[in-house]
Design a protein around this motif. Structure first.
Motif: not given
Ligand SMILES: Nc1ncnc2c1ncn2[C@@H]1O[C@H](COP(=O)(O)OP(=O)(O)OP(=O)(O)O)[C@@H](O)[C@H]1O
Length: 361
Positions: A113, A144, A149, A307
Motif C-alpha cells: 500500500g 481504501g 476523492r 513518475v
Molecule cells: N508521484 C507523486 N507525487 C506526489 N505525491 C504522490 C505521487 N503519487 C502519489 N502521491 C500521493 O501519495 C498519497 C498516496 O497515493 P495513493 O492514494 O495513490 O496511493 P495507493 O498506493 O493507492 O495507496 P493505498 O494502497 O493505501 O490505497 C496520496 O496523497 C497521493 O496524492
C-alpha cells in the motif's frame, strides 16, 4: 434477474468444505457467473475429497435453484492441479467470461500500500481517454477506496433496474467498491467476497462500450488479490512501485502473482521516482531512483516510465483534478500520457491472456 449477492446470501445456509464455515466465507468459492436465469458456480476443493463433498455441492445447487429468478443452477467442484502436467502448454479457453462491450480490462496493482497506485491508475485512465479511448475505472481497493476523492465525485450511483449507472468525471466512467460497503462497518474481506463484490461492479454496471476498463486493485499479493487476478478477464496488469528495495521486493511478488495466473504484465511504473523541487525545479534522487527499471530488465518485463514525486501531482490528485486533466501540458501529465501510449499500443497489438489450467472434477 438474480444478482451475485442474492446467490451468496442463499449460499450462507450451506456449510463449506470444512463442514463448519458457511460457503461464502469458506474461501472455497472459485467462480460465480450468472447468465440470464442460469447460475454457474464453482467450488474449489481438494480433489481427494470430491466424493465426500458431493452432498455439499448438491446442497449448494439446490439452494441456488430455489432462488426467485433462477431457472437453472450448475454447481461444480473444481481443483487446481497439484502436480504440474508434463505436457506442453496449449492455449485454453479463458476461465473468466468477457464482459460484453468492454474490449480490454487492465489491472493496476502494487505489491504494497501507499506507493501511489490509485493516483497512477486514475492518471493512466484519464491519459488513455485523452488518447481517444472510451475508458472506465473500477476502484476495487478494499483497504481504501479513493476514486471518489481522486475524481472529485460525490454521491451514489443511480440504479437502473438491477444495474448501477457509473458516475462520470472528465469523460471517464467510474465506480468504486466504496459504494458497496458501509465505511463505518469494519469488515474482513476474504478473496471470494472481494471477487463477488467486484463481479457485481464489473457485470451489474451499465458500462456501455469501453475500449478499456482500468481496475485499481487492492494493494498486496494476498488471497483477495490472487482471486481477483485469476477471475477478472484481464488483458494485462501494470505494477506500480516506488524505487526503494523493500517496495521492489513487493513489486516482484506482484509480478510473480500475475505470472502464476498467466496474466501478462504490461510493465512496471516507478512512482515517486525522484523529487522535483517546486521552488527551484531541482531534482533529487531521494530513493536512489532507477531501481524499478533495473528490476524490470532483470525480470524481463517492460519498464513503462518514471513518475516524479511532485507537489502538483499530490495536490491535483487529492483535490479531485488529476494532473492529466488539470495540467495536460505539464511534464507530469506527459509522463502519464507516455505510459498510457505504451499500454494502448500493447493492448492494440493484442497480447492475449492465456487462462490458468483448471481441472473440473
Ligand atoms: N508521484 C507523486 N507525487 C506526489 N505525491 C504522490 C505521487 N503519487 C502519489 N502521491 C500521493 O501519495 C498519497 C498516496 O497515493 P495513493 O492514494 O495513490 O496511493 P495507493 O498506493 O493507492 O495507496 P493505498 O494502497 O493505501 O490505497 C496520496 O496523497 C497521493 O496524492
Amino acid at each position: 434477474m438474480v444478482s451475485d449477492q442474492d446467490v451468496l446470501n442463499a449460499l450462507g445456509t450451506v456449510l463449506g468444505p470444512d463442514g463448519k464455515t458457511p460457503l461464502p466465507q469458506s474461501g472455497a468459492i472459485a467462480g460465480l457467473s450468472i447468465k440470464d436465469d442460469k447460475v454457474y458456480l464453482s467450488i474449489a476443493i481438494d480433489p481427494q475429497q470430491a466424493g465426500a463433498l458431493e452432498p455439499m455441492r448438491a446442497a449448494a445447487e439446490a439452494v441456488v435453484k430455489k432462488l426467485k429468478g433462477v431457472g437453472n443452477a450448475l454447481v461444480s467442484l473444481t481443483a487446481e492441479k497439484q502436480t504440474p502436467p508434463p505436457a506442453p502448454p496449449k492455449p485454453q479457453a479463458p476461465r473468466s467470461i468477457a464482459i460484453p462491450g468492454i474490449t480490454h480490462i487492465i489491472a493496476v496493482s502494487s505489491g504494497k500500500g501507499g506507493v501511489g497506485k490509485s493516483t497512477t491508475s486514475v492518471n493512466i485512465a484519464l491519459a488513455l481517454a485523452s488518447l481517444g479511448w472510451k475508458v472506465g475505472i473500477l476502484d476495487a481497493d478494499i483497504y481504501g477506496p479513493s476514486l471518489p476523492r481522486l475524481l472529485g465525485l460525490k454521491g451514489q450511483p443511480e440504479s437502473e433496474g438491477r444495474f448501477m449507472k457509473p458516475l462520470e468525471a472528465f469523460g471517464i466512467k467510474a465506480i468504486s467498491i466504496g459504494f458497496m460497503v458501509d465505511e463505518e462497518e469494519p469488515m474482513v474481506w476474504r478473496g471470494p467476497m472481494v471477487m463477488a463484490a467486484v463481479q457485481q461492479l464489473l457485470r451489474d454496471v451499465t458500462w456501455g462500450e469501453l475500449d478499456c476498463l482500468v481496475v485499481d486493485m487492492p494493494p498486496g499479493t494476498g488471497d483477495a488479490q490472487l482471486t481477483l487476478a485469476q477471475n477478472v478477464p484481464l488483458a494485462g496488469a501494470v505494477v506500480v512501485s516506488t524505487p526503494q528495495d523493500l517496495a521492489l521486493i513487493d513489486a516482484r511478488r506482484g509480478i510473480a502473482m500475475f505470472n502464476k495466473v498467466d496474466v501478462p504484465v504490461l510493465g512496471i511504473v516507478e512512482n515517486m521516482s525522484y523529487f522535483l523541487c517546486p521552488h527551484c525545479g531541482g531534482r533529487s534522487d531521494i530513493f536512489a531512483h532507477g531501481g524499478a527499471r533495473a528490476e524490470a530488465e532483470r525480470l524481463g518485463v517492460p519498464f513503462l516510465g518514471e513518475v516524479p514525486l511532485h507537489m502538483t501531482i499530490r495536490e491535483r490528485a487529492d483535490s479531485g483534478k488529476p494532473v492529466v486533466v488539470s495540467e495536460p501540458d505539464s511534464p507530469y501529465a506527459k509522463v502519464y500520457l507516455d505510459i498510457a501510449g505504451q499500454i494502448k499500443a500493447m493492448l492494440e497489438k493484442g497480447r492475449q491472456r492465456v487462462a490458468p489450467k483448471i481441472v473440473i472434477e
